[in-house]
Scaffold this motif. Structure first.
Motif, PDB file in Angstrom:
ATOM      1  N   GLU A 187       0.839  -1.212   0.000  1.00 19.64           N
ATOM      2  CA  GLU A 187       0.000   0.000   0.000  1.00 19.64           C
ATOM      3  C   GLU A 187       0.869   1.256   0.000  1.00 19.64           C
ATOM      4  O   GLU A 187       0.551   2.244  -0.666  1.00 19.64           O
ATOM      5  CB  GLU A 187      -0.961  -0.002   1.192  1.00 19.64           C
ATOM      6  N   THR A 188       2.003   1.213   0.690  1.00 20.37           N
ATOM      7  CA  THR A 188       2.915   2.359   0.724  1.00 20.37           C
ATOM      8  C   THR A 188       3.468   2.648  -0.660  1.00 20.37           C
ATOM      9  O   THR A 188       3.495   3.803  -1.110  1.00 20.37           O
ATOM     10  CB  THR A 188       4.078   2.082   1.704  1.00 20.37           C
ATOM     11  N   TYR A 189       3.902   1.600  -1.374  1.00 21.27           N
ATOM     12  CA  TYR A 189       4.449   1.774  -2.721  1.00 21.27           C
ATOM     13  C   TYR A 189       3.356   2.228  -3.684  1.00 21.27           C
ATOM     14  O   TYR A 189       3.574   3.113  -4.521  1.00 21.27           O
ATOM     15  CB  TYR A 189       5.106   0.481  -3.213  1.00 21.27           C
ATOM     16  N   ALA A 190       2.171   1.670  -3.556  1.00 22.18           N
ATOM     17  CA  ALA A 190       1.047   2.059  -4.422  1.00 22.18           C
ATOM     18  C   ALA A 190       0.732   3.539  -4.233  1.00 22.18           C
ATOM     19  O   ALA A 190       0.525   4.264  -5.214  1.00 22.18           O
ATOM     20  CB  ALA A 190      -0.172   1.196  -4.118  1.00 22.18           C
ATOM     21  N   GLU A 191       0.691   4.007  -3.007  1.00 24.77           N
ATOM     22  CA  GLU A 191       0.422   5.422  -2.738  1.00 24.77           C
ATOM     23  C   GLU A 191       1.535   6.304  -3.307  1.00 24.77           C
ATOM     24  O   GLU A 191       1.269   7.351  -3.897  1.00 24.77           O
ATOM     25  CB  GLU A 191       0.259   5.665  -1.233  1.00 24.77           C
ATOM     26  N   PHE A 192       2.778   5.873  -3.145  1.00 29.26           N
ATOM     27  CA  PHE A 192       3.923   6.599  -3.720  1.00 29.26           C
ATOM     28  C   PHE A 192       3.755   6.742  -5.237  1.00 29.26           C
ATOM     29  O   PHE A 192       3.927   7.826  -5.790  1.00 29.26           O
ATOM     30  CB  PHE A 192       5.224   5.851  -3.383  1.00 29.26           C
ATOM     31  N   ARG A 221       0.947   6.549  -7.019  1.00 32.39           N
ATOM     32  CA  ARG A 221      -0.188   7.431  -7.324  1.00 32.39           C
ATOM     33  C   ARG A 221       0.223   8.902  -7.217  1.00 32.39           C
ATOM     34  O   ARG A 221      -0.153   9.723  -8.047  1.00 32.39           O
ATOM     35  CB  ARG A 221      -1.376   7.134  -6.404  1.00 32.39           C
ATOM     36  N   GLU A 222       1.014   9.229  -6.213  1.00 28.79           N
ATOM     37  CA  GLU A 222       1.483  10.614  -6.033  1.00 28.79           C
ATOM     38  C   GLU A 222       2.430  11.012  -7.166  1.00 28.79           C
ATOM     39  O   GLU A 222       2.295  12.093  -7.739  1.00 28.79           O
ATOM     40  CB  GLU A 222       2.198  10.765  -4.690  1.00 28.79           C
ATOM     41  N   ALA A 233       0.484  11.368 -10.560  1.00 33.63           N
ATOM     42  CA  ALA A 233      -0.748  12.162 -10.537  1.00 33.63           C
ATOM     43  C   ALA A 233      -0.891  13.095 -11.746  1.00 33.63           C
ATOM     44  O   ALA A 233      -2.009  13.289 -12.227  1.00 33.63           O
ATOM     45  CB  ALA A 233      -0.842  12.952  -9.232  1.00 33.63           C
ATOM     46  N   ARG A 278      -6.137  10.119 -13.424  1.00 36.86           N
ATOM     47  CA  ARG A 278      -6.540   9.256 -12.307  1.00 36.86           C
ATOM     48  C   ARG A 278      -5.810   7.916 -12.392  1.00 36.86           C
ATOM     49  O   ARG A 278      -6.131   7.074 -13.225  1.00 36.86           O
ATOM     50  CB  ARG A 278      -8.050   9.032 -12.353  1.00 36.86           C
ATOM     51  N   THR A 319      -4.908   4.360 -10.832  1.00 37.79           N
ATOM     52  CA  THR A 319      -5.412   3.363  -9.892  1.00 37.79           C
ATOM     53  C   THR A 319      -4.581   2.096 -10.024  1.00 37.79           C
ATOM     54  O   THR A 319      -4.004   1.832 -11.077  1.00 37.79           O
ATOM     55  CB  THR A 319      -6.892   3.038 -10.159  1.00 37.79           C
ATOM     56  N   ASN A 328       7.135  -4.637  -5.593  1.00 32.37           N
ATOM     57  CA  ASN A 328       7.397  -3.199  -5.484  1.00 32.37           C
ATOM     58  C   ASN A 328       8.383  -2.701  -6.531  1.00 32.37           C
ATOM     59  O   ASN A 328       9.204  -1.823  -6.276  1.00 32.37           O
ATOM     60  CB  ASN A 328       7.839  -2.820  -4.076  1.00 32.37           C
TER      61      ASN A 328
END
Length: 128
Positions: free
Chosen positions: A5-10, A12-13, A16, A20, A22, A45
């Motif tokens: 989840e940390t890598y996925a959020e990184f 996405r940021e 951006a 969008r 996902t 990752n």
């Protein structure tokens, strides 16, 4: 292995500016989509971008790494996804340029796919 989840959020940021972005689990890996089109895959990752004949030259640096692949009936099948060089995460503009090239390739691949088959009932409703 799916993306943390940390890598996925990184990701996405970082991506951006594309639109969008996902991520969703697929076949033990994570598919990366932008506005519904799959431009990349994450496994362990590590990010891989879609490559085709039109962006292959721009991604030449990525050829230093093996492409994303899987084993089938004792053979290794290479997929059209190449590993993103780690240095790009320190070069946000260049990372976005690569991502845009991967997204363009993803759109070209999607355009070549045949339209999904409709069920007979759907076809009959459309004719009415």
């Amino acid at each position: 292995m799916v993306a943390s989840e940390t890598y996925a959020e990184f990701l996405r940021e970082q991506l951006a500016p594309l639109g969008r972005v996902t991520l969703r689990p697929m076949f033990g890996k994570t598919g990366m989509f932008c506005d519904g089109v799959m431009l990349g895959v994450v496994t362990e990752n590590t990010l891989y971008f879609r490559v085709d004949d039109e962006n292959r030259e721009a991604f030449r640096e990525a050829e230093a790494f093996p492409p994303l692949n899987y084993a089938k009936k004792g053979q290794i099948i290479d997929l059209a996804f190449w590993r993103v060089p780690e240095r790009l995460f320190d070069e946000p503009d260049e990372l976005i340029a690569w991502a845009r090239a991967a997204l363009a390739a993803a759109h070209r691949v999607a355009a070549k796919r045949p339209a999904p088959k409709q069920h007979k009932a759907s076809k009959q409703r459309q004719r009415s």
